[in-house]
Design a protein around this motif. Structure first.
Motif, PDB file in Angstrom:
ATOM      1  N   THR A 182       0.757  -1.036  -0.032  1.00 10.36           N
ATOM      2  CA  THR A 182       0.107   0.095  -0.059  1.00 10.36           C
ATOM      3  C   THR A 182       0.776   1.155  -0.179  1.00 10.36           C
ATOM      4  O   THR A 182       1.954   1.189   0.751  1.00 10.36           O
ATOM      5  N   ASN A 183       0.606   2.327  -0.733  1.00 12.56           N
ATOM      6  CA  ASN A 183       1.377   3.472  -0.769  1.00 12.56           C
ATOM      7  C   ASN A 183       0.896   4.600   0.107  1.00 12.56           C
ATOM      8  O   ASN A 183       1.372   5.568  -0.046  1.00 12.56           O
ATOM      9  N   SER A 184      -0.101   4.429   0.780  1.00 13.35           N
ATOM     10  CA  SER A 184      -0.881   5.342   1.637  1.00 13.35           C
ATOM     11  C   SER A 184       0.156   5.299   3.105  1.00 13.35           C
ATOM     12  O   SER A 184       0.476   4.375   3.565  1.00 13.35           O
ATOM     13  N   THR A 185      -0.002   6.341   3.780  1.00 17.27           N
ATOM     14  CA  THR A 185       0.826   6.527   5.034  1.00 17.27           C
ATOM     15  C   THR A 185      -0.245   6.127   5.995  1.00 17.27           C
ATOM     16  O   THR A 185      -1.449   6.571   5.921  1.00 17.27           O
ATOM     17  N   LEU A 186       0.382   5.721   6.985  1.00 20.88           N
ATOM     18  CA  LEU A 186      -0.776   5.078   8.125  1.00 20.88           C
ATOM     19  C   LEU A 186      -0.349   6.249   9.270  1.00 20.88           C
ATOM     20  O   LEU A 186       0.788   5.919   9.690  1.00 20.88           O
ATOM     21  N   LYS A 187      -1.248   6.871   9.544  1.00 20.57           N
ATOM     22  CA  LYS A 187      -0.994   8.012  10.604  1.00 20.57           C
ATOM     23  C   LYS A 187      -1.646   7.675  11.928  1.00 20.57           C
ATOM     24  O   LYS A 187      -1.070   7.869  12.915  1.00 20.57           O
ATOM     25  N   LYS A 188      -2.649   7.140  12.000  1.00 19.14           N
ATOM     26  CA  LYS A 188      -3.607   6.905  12.985  1.00 19.14           C
ATOM     27  C   LYS A 188      -3.862   5.490  13.410  1.00 19.14           C
ATOM     28  O   LYS A 188      -4.350   4.658  12.722  1.00 19.14           O
ATOM     29  N   VAL A 189      -3.201   4.743  14.486  1.00 19.41           N
ATOM     30  CA  VAL A 189      -3.000   3.604  14.768  1.00 19.41           C
ATOM     31  C   VAL A 189      -3.861   3.265  16.056  1.00 19.41           C
ATOM     32  O   VAL A 189      -3.683   4.028  17.191  1.00 19.41           O
ATOM     33  N   ALA A 190      -4.605   2.298  16.355  1.00 17.87           N
ATOM     34  CA  ALA A 190      -5.153   1.637  17.400  1.00 17.87           C
ATOM     35  C   ALA A 190      -4.645   0.499  17.970  1.00 17.87           C
ATOM     36  O   ALA A 190      -4.257  -0.337  16.925  1.00 17.87           O
ATOM     37  N   LEU A 191      -4.402   0.361  19.061  1.00 18.38           N
ATOM     38  CA  LEU A 191      -3.816  -0.688  19.725  1.00 18.38           C
ATOM     39  C   LEU A 191      -4.912  -1.553  20.497  1.00 18.38           C
ATOM     40  O   LEU A 191      -5.479  -1.001  21.532  1.00 18.38           O
ATOM     41  N   PHE A 192      -5.401  -2.586  20.159  1.00 20.61           N
ATOM     42  CA  PHE A 192      -6.351  -3.385  20.950  1.00 20.61           C
ATOM     43  C   PHE A 192      -5.497  -4.513  21.721  1.00 20.61           C
ATOM     44  O   PHE A 192      -4.867  -5.444  21.388  1.00 20.61           O
ATOM     45  N   GLY A 193      -5.463  -4.173  23.076  1.00 24.05           N
ATOM     46  CA  GLY A 193      -4.654  -5.075  23.967  1.00 24.05           C
ATOM     47  C   GLY A 193      -5.462  -6.331  24.439  1.00 24.05           C
ATOM     48  O   GLY A 193      -6.430  -6.720  24.401  1.00 24.05           O
TER      49      GLY A 193
END
Length: 147
Positions: A3-14
């Protein structure tokens, strides 16, 4: 799938159901509903799942589906550990076989979902767990090892 898109917002599900998004945190010991999970995942570019074994078996595939429905671009599924593409690993390490089924589920979702991809992390065995569960055959109490 690249994928060429930037990943800026990440959720961590613990592993305890704790969800961390950026600097915000939602903590709780109760099980989140699928609608609540969708609400958390929406607007995120990526979701990282880091679940304990029981949570993986009970909720992993539903969380994969929720990432797709919420429009997440990249999923890091909770299949940490050894190489799940090696038949020998699946035979020797029983937990790997169940994680292999989780990976197969993720793969089955990737083809029909343009714009969604996943990254599986094969970081190797967790040595502390292998020692504690006697997976290696070490017996520290009597100072022996099974070879």
């Amino acid at each position: 799938m690249a994928t060429n898109s930037t990943l800026k917002k990440v959720a961590l599900f613990g592993l305890n159901g704790q969800v961390c998004t950026g600097y915000k945190s939602r903590q709780g010991r109760r099980q989140l509903s699928q609608d609540e999970i969708l609400d958390v995942f929406k607007g995120h570019d990526a979701v990282v799942l880091s679940l304990n074994y029981m949570a993986e078996m009970q909720h992993h595939n539903m969380l994969v589906d929720a990432s797709l429905e919420a429009g997440v671009k990249r999923l890091i599924p909770s299949i940490w550990g050894g190489r799940l593409d090696l038949p020998e690993a699946l035979e020797i390490f029983p937990i790997a076989a169940s994680k292999g089924a989780l990976l197969d589920y993720v793969k089955s979702k990737a083809l029909p979902a343009p714009g969604w991809s996943y990254t599986a992390v094969a970081c190797g065995l967790f040595h502390d767990l292998c020692v504690l569960t006697n997976f290696y055959g070490f017996d520290a109490e009597v100072h022996t090892a099974t070879i």
